[in-house]
Design a protein around this motif. Structure first.
Motif, mmCIF file in Angstrom:
data_model
loop_
_atom_site.group_PDB
_atom_site.id
_atom_site.type_symbol
_atom_site.label_atom_id
_atom_site.label_comp_id
_atom_site.label_asym_id
_atom_site.label_seq_id
_atom_site.Cartn_x
_atom_site.Cartn_y
_atom_site.Cartn_z
ATOM 1 N N ASP A 37 0.812 -1.217 0.000
ATOM 2 C CA ASP A 37 0.000 0.000 0.000
ATOM 3 C C ASP A 37 0.846 1.268 0.000
ATOM 4 O OD1 ASP A 37 -2.464 -1.280 -0.040
ATOM 5 O OD2 ASP A 37 -2.501 -1.523 2.141
ATOM 6 N N ARG A 42 3.003 -0.102 -9.870
ATOM 7 C CA ARG A 42 2.086 -1.236 -9.868
ATOM 8 C C ARG A 42 2.713 -2.485 -10.466
ATOM 9 N NH1 ARG A 42 -2.955 0.433 -8.083
ATOM 10 N NH2 ARG A 42 -3.100 -1.804 -7.682
ATOM 11 N N HIS A 50 -0.567 -5.165 -5.930
ATOM 12 C CA HIS A 50 -1.956 -4.829 -5.634
ATOM 13 C C HIS A 50 -2.047 -4.130 -4.277
ATOM 14 C CE1 HIS A 50 -3.855 -7.014 -8.931
ATOM 15 N NE2 HIS A 50 -3.034 -8.019 -8.696
ATOM 16 N N ARG A 51 -3.062 -3.320 -4.116
ATOM 17 C CA ARG A 51 -3.393 -2.769 -2.809
ATOM 18 C C ARG A 51 -4.161 -3.832 -2.025
ATOM 19 N NH1 ARG A 51 0.248 -0.032 -4.446
ATOM 20 N NH2 ARG A 51 -0.033 2.021 -5.403
ATOM 21 N N GLU A 54 -7.782 -4.218 -2.870
ATOM 22 C CA GLU A 54 -8.024 -4.906 -4.139
ATOM 23 C C GLU A 54 -7.983 -6.420 -3.952
ATOM 24 O OE1 GLU A 54 -5.881 -1.449 -6.915
ATOM 25 O OE2 GLU A 54 -4.873 -3.363 -6.516
#
Length: 218
Positions: A37, A42, A50-51, A54
């Motif tokens: 995060d 990306r 990914h966060r 997500e």
């Protein structure tokens, strides 16, 4: 099942490589990616980033590993994953030797190449064991501990939770290492270690008490 590596950094790369080797043999995961995060990119190393939110929304199930080399942070990140509903899994490089009598007490354990866990050893959840580490017979390792490469341990040790062992450190057999102890790089430990002690030197002595649990800022 997918594998998420929580932390897109240098340790994350190592874990990714191990996961690829495991997948070559067992085909455990349909995808391997990173959760981060903080990192803006990306794409990292050989996969996507990914966060956490997500990942929580993915249709295919996900299990995860913590990619951080500090016990305090490993514990915190494991809690975040569990609160997000993501379970921790174990990652063992195919070159690692595990005794049939050894025991793992939970998920999140990562053991990197050419290490060994011997007879009747117990390894606590979310522990990181770097390359060329031998966990000898009858050693009990507390949760969220970290062993840097080439750590040498004697048998029948009692190691508390959130302990850190620096590169090439040595610990004599039949000792107790208290929770949150930090054993410095190259230290040679010949006596019991109290909780929160920072040990350095040969023979090892107490440098100070660690009030924060931060390995690299004590």
């Amino acid at each position: 099942m997918q594998l998420a590596i929580y932390g897109a950094g240098s340790l994350g790369k190592q874990l990714y490589d191990v996961a690829l080797r495991v997948n070559e043999q067992d085909r455990r995961w349909t995808d391997i990616f990173f959760i981060d995060d903080i990192r803006q990119e990306r794409q990292f190393y050989l996969s996507r980033v990914h966060r956490l939110t997500e990942v929580q929304q993915m249709d295919e199930p996900v299990e995860a590993l913590v990619a951080n080399g500090t016990p305090k942070n490993r514990k915190k990140m494991a809690v975040i994953l569990r609160e997000a509903g993501i379970s921790l899994t174990n990652l063992i490089d195919p070159s690692v030797i595990i005794s049939p009598s050894a025991m793992f007490t939970g998920g999140g354990i990562s053991i990197l190449p050419y290490s060994r866990v011997s007879s009747d050893a117990v390894v606590g959840e979310n522990t990181l064991i770097q390359p060329y580490v031998h966990i000898p017979h009858d050693v009990h390792v507390g949760a969220n501990s970290v062993f840097s490469a080439n750590v040498a341990l004697g048998g029948k040790l009692q190691i508390g939770e959130e302990c850190y062992f620096g590169l090439g450190s040595v610990v004599r057999e039949n000792l107790t290492i208290g929770a949150r102890a930090i054993i410095g790089m190259g230290a040679v430990v010949l006596h019991d270690v109290d909780c929160d002690s920072v040990m350095v030197g040969n023979p090892a002595h107490v440098l100070r008490k660690s009030a924060t649990g931060e390995v690299f800022h004590t």
